[in-house]
Design a protein around this motif. Sequence first.
Motif, PDB file in Angstrom:
ATOM      1  N   THR A 109      11.587 -27.469 -13.236  1.00 27.76           N
ATOM      2  CA  THR A 109      10.224 -27.800 -12.835  1.00 27.76           C
ATOM      3  C   THR A 109       9.806 -26.836 -11.729  1.00 27.76           C
ATOM      4  O   THR A 109      10.558 -26.617 -10.773  1.00 27.76           O
ATOM      5  N   VAL A 110       8.619 -26.245 -11.881  1.00 27.57           N
ATOM      6  CA  VAL A 110       8.095 -25.351 -10.838  1.00 27.57           C
ATOM      7  C   VAL A 110       7.011 -26.112 -10.078  1.00 27.57           C
ATOM      8  O   VAL A 110       5.961 -26.425 -10.646  1.00 27.57           O
ATOM      9  N   PRO A 111       7.245 -26.438  -8.800  1.00 31.93           N
ATOM     10  CA  PRO A 111       6.222 -27.170  -8.043  1.00 31.93           C
ATOM     11  C   PRO A 111       4.946 -26.341  -7.937  1.00 31.93           C
ATOM     12  O   PRO A 111       5.017 -25.105  -7.869  1.00 31.93           O
ATOM     13  N   PRO A 112       3.773 -26.995  -7.925  1.00 30.65           N
ATOM     14  CA  PRO A 112       2.504 -26.244  -7.887  1.00 30.65           C
ATOM     15  C   PRO A 112       2.437 -25.234  -6.748  1.00 30.65           C
ATOM     16  O   PRO A 112       1.893 -24.143  -6.914  1.00 30.65           O
ATOM     17  N   ASP A 113       3.022 -25.551  -5.586  1.00 33.19           N
ATOM     18  CA  ASP A 113       2.913 -24.609  -4.461  1.00 33.19           C
ATOM     19  C   ASP A 113       3.782 -23.366  -4.659  1.00 33.19           C
ATOM     20  O   ASP A 113       3.655 -22.401  -3.907  1.00 33.19           O
ATOM     21  N   LEU A 114       4.663 -23.363  -5.663  1.00 38.76           N
ATOM     22  CA  LEU A 114       5.473 -22.167  -5.939  1.00 38.76           C
ATOM     23  C   LEU A 114       5.042 -21.474  -7.235  1.00 38.76           C
ATOM     24  O   LEU A 114       5.639 -20.473  -7.634  1.00 38.76           O
ATOM     25  N   ALA A 115       4.001 -22.029  -7.891  1.00 37.43           N
ATOM     26  CA  ALA A 115       3.622 -21.505  -9.214  1.00 37.43           C
ATOM     27  C   ALA A 115       3.328 -20.006  -9.166  1.00 37.43           C
ATOM     28  O   ALA A 115       3.750 -19.247 -10.048  1.00 37.43           O
ATOM     29  N   ASP A 116       2.623 -19.561  -8.122  1.00 42.38           N
ATOM     30  CA  ASP A 116       2.277 -18.133  -8.021  1.00 42.38           C
ATOM     31  C   ASP A 116       3.520 -17.256  -7.945  1.00 42.38           C
ATOM     32  O   ASP A 116       3.563 -16.165  -8.496  1.00 42.38           O
ATOM     33  N   GLU A 117       4.519 -17.737  -7.224  1.00 46.90           N
ATOM     34  CA  GLU A 117       5.728 -16.917  -7.043  1.00 46.90           C
ATOM     35  C   GLU A 117       6.537 -16.803  -8.327  1.00 46.90           C
ATOM     36  O   GLU A 117       7.311 -15.866  -8.498  1.00 46.90           O
ATOM     37  N   TYR A 118       6.387 -17.793  -9.213  1.00 45.12           N
ATOM     38  CA  TYR A 118       7.184 -17.778 -10.442  1.00 45.12           C
ATOM     39  C   TYR A 118       6.387 -17.308 -11.660  1.00 45.12           C
ATOM     40  O   TYR A 118       6.834 -17.483 -12.789  1.00 45.12           O
ATOM     41  N   VAL A 119       5.207 -16.710 -11.420  1.00 47.64           N
ATOM     42  CA  VAL A 119       4.501 -16.064 -12.534  1.00 47.64           C
ATOM     43  C   VAL A 119       5.405 -14.953 -13.062  1.00 47.64           C
ATOM     44  O   VAL A 119       6.027 -14.227 -12.285  1.00 47.64           O
ATOM     45  N   PHE A 120       5.533 -14.842 -14.385  1.00 52.01           N
ATOM     46  CA  PHE A 120       6.469 -13.856 -14.933  1.00 52.01           C
ATOM     47  C   PHE A 120       5.839 -13.071 -16.065  1.00 52.01           C
ATOM     48  O   PHE A 120       4.823 -13.473 -16.642  1.00 52.01           O
ATOM     49  N   GLU A 121       6.448 -11.947 -16.357  1.00 52.57           N
ATOM     50  CA  GLU A 121       6.124 -11.176 -17.551  1.00 52.57           C
ATOM     51  C   GLU A 121       7.143 -11.558 -18.621  1.00 52.57           C
ATOM     52  O   GLU A 121       8.348 -11.627 -18.327  1.00 52.57           O
ATOM     53  N   PRO A 122       6.708 -11.803 -19.865  1.00 50.84           N
ATOM     54  CA  PRO A 122       7.688 -12.083 -20.920  1.00 50.84           C
ATOM     55  C   PRO A 122       8.761 -10.995 -20.937  1.00 50.84           C
ATOM     56  O   PRO A 122       8.458  -9.805 -20.830  1.00 50.84           O
ATOM     57  N   GLY A 123      10.025 -11.427 -21.064  1.00 55.04           N
ATOM     58  CA  GLY A 123      11.151 -10.488 -21.039  1.00 55.04           C
ATOM     59  C   GLY A 123      11.885 -10.487 -19.708  1.00 55.04           C
ATOM     60  O   GLY A 123      12.985  -9.937 -19.611  1.00 55.04           O
ATOM     61  N   GLN A 124      11.291 -11.117 -18.668  1.00 58.87           N
ATOM     62  CA  GLN A 124      11.950 -11.104 -17.354  1.00 58.87           C
ATOM     63  C   GLN A 124      13.010 -12.207 -17.249  1.00 58.87           C
ATOM     64  O   GLN A 124      13.121 -13.071 -18.116  1.00 58.87           O
ATOM     65  N   HIS A 125      13.778 -12.139 -16.163  1.00 60.09           N
ATOM     66  CA  HIS A 125      14.880 -13.086 -15.986  1.00 60.09           C
ATOM     67  C   HIS A 125      14.829 -13.746 -14.613  1.00 60.09           C
ATOM     68  O   HIS A 125      14.124 -13.284 -13.709  1.00 60.09           O
ATOM     69  N   LEU A 126      15.601 -14.824 -14.483  1.00 56.49           N
ATOM     70  CA  LEU A 126      15.778 -15.516 -13.207  1.00 56.49           C
ATOM     71  C   LEU A 126      17.242 -15.368 -12.803  1.00 56.49           C
ATOM     72  O   LEU A 126      18.123 -15.480 -13.655  1.00 56.49           O
TER      73      LEU A 126
END
Length: 373
Positions: A38-55
């Motif tokens: 789950t990505v909390p709303p206040d972190l949503a911007d930081e977890y924007v990704f490009e398809p193909g990326q990793h965590l």
Amino acid sequence: MTDLTTAGAPARHRARFHDLTVADVERLTDESVAITFTVPPDLADEYVFEPGQHLTIRAVLGGEEVRQSYSICQSRATATATGTLRVAAARVPEGRMSTWLNDVVAPGDVLEVMTPLGSFTCAAAPDAARHHVAIAAGSGITPVMSLLTSALEEEPRSRATLLFGNRKTSTIMFLEELEDLKNRCPGRFHLVNVLSREAQDVELFSGRLDRERLERIFAALVPVASVDEWYLCGPFGLVTGAEALLQERGVDQHHIHHEIFHVDDGTEPKRKIVVDEAAPPEATVTVNLDGRTTVIPMPSREESILDATLRLRPDAPYSCTNGVCGTCRARLVAGQVRMDRNYSLEPEEVEAGIVLACQSHPVTDEVSLDYDA
Ligand code: FES
């Protein structure tokens, strides 16, 4: 040591860890799971990704810090709509992190998860009518799931083909989801399963997805000239073999995107060397990281810039330390370095001065790296 604080925010989101709660753990095969955070709303911007990326996930296992990168396996639209991020982890023999994720981690657990990184990407072109073709094997499907589903959702006139190598049907990750994708995108998604240890009706699809079979598949089903973007992901031999074949066929390197999951090129990853921190420096590295500049003396040029940096800046990003994941990328802004190996950066990134800190050693006496650029 000199440590100067400079004003100004980073030019882009820097890689950083946050605690994310596990929302779901799904078994994909006997040896792999998908984990949804789950990505909390206040972190949503930081977890924007490009398809193909990793965590990158960080955990202390057996008393030791372990980091490992896992590719995002959902489309960008699904991630945004659900406020989640989903990765897949295949069990690796003796892999502490993959064993823990497969056997122990459960919904409700809180894991340290780095913000998305990676250059195995291709910008969406909503008005384009492109043919995207992926060649993947085993867990190499993981980023390809995100790349192809995003392309089909974001480019309504584009189509996609997946040439997917596995041992047998029971080891195919995302089999049901791939069948669903075919149903959701009639005529726009073509799936070719190639099985090495299970006979199929069509001889062409029984055996290893090697160069010879790829040539036959190209001749029978996928004319190379019909393809706009290529995505190669899986073991070293598959990716390098397919890339060489496409280059021989005249495909422009800018349209070949690749990611290697296991490097077995015959070279040993370099071991961390022990340095005498009190010795006079052979070189000095200045790093700008998260808006803060730190000057780092290097007692030996044989040490990697990442290892030297971590002594004074333990917040420097890294994951594999092996030249594969790209987490430690930074821009060289002064001086010269040499890299031991690079299985992550594209040629144009190297030309633009991007380096992998875990593989870089100073050539000049003074070197400056900017992680924020
Ligand atoms: S940490 Fe993975 S490439 Fe450097």
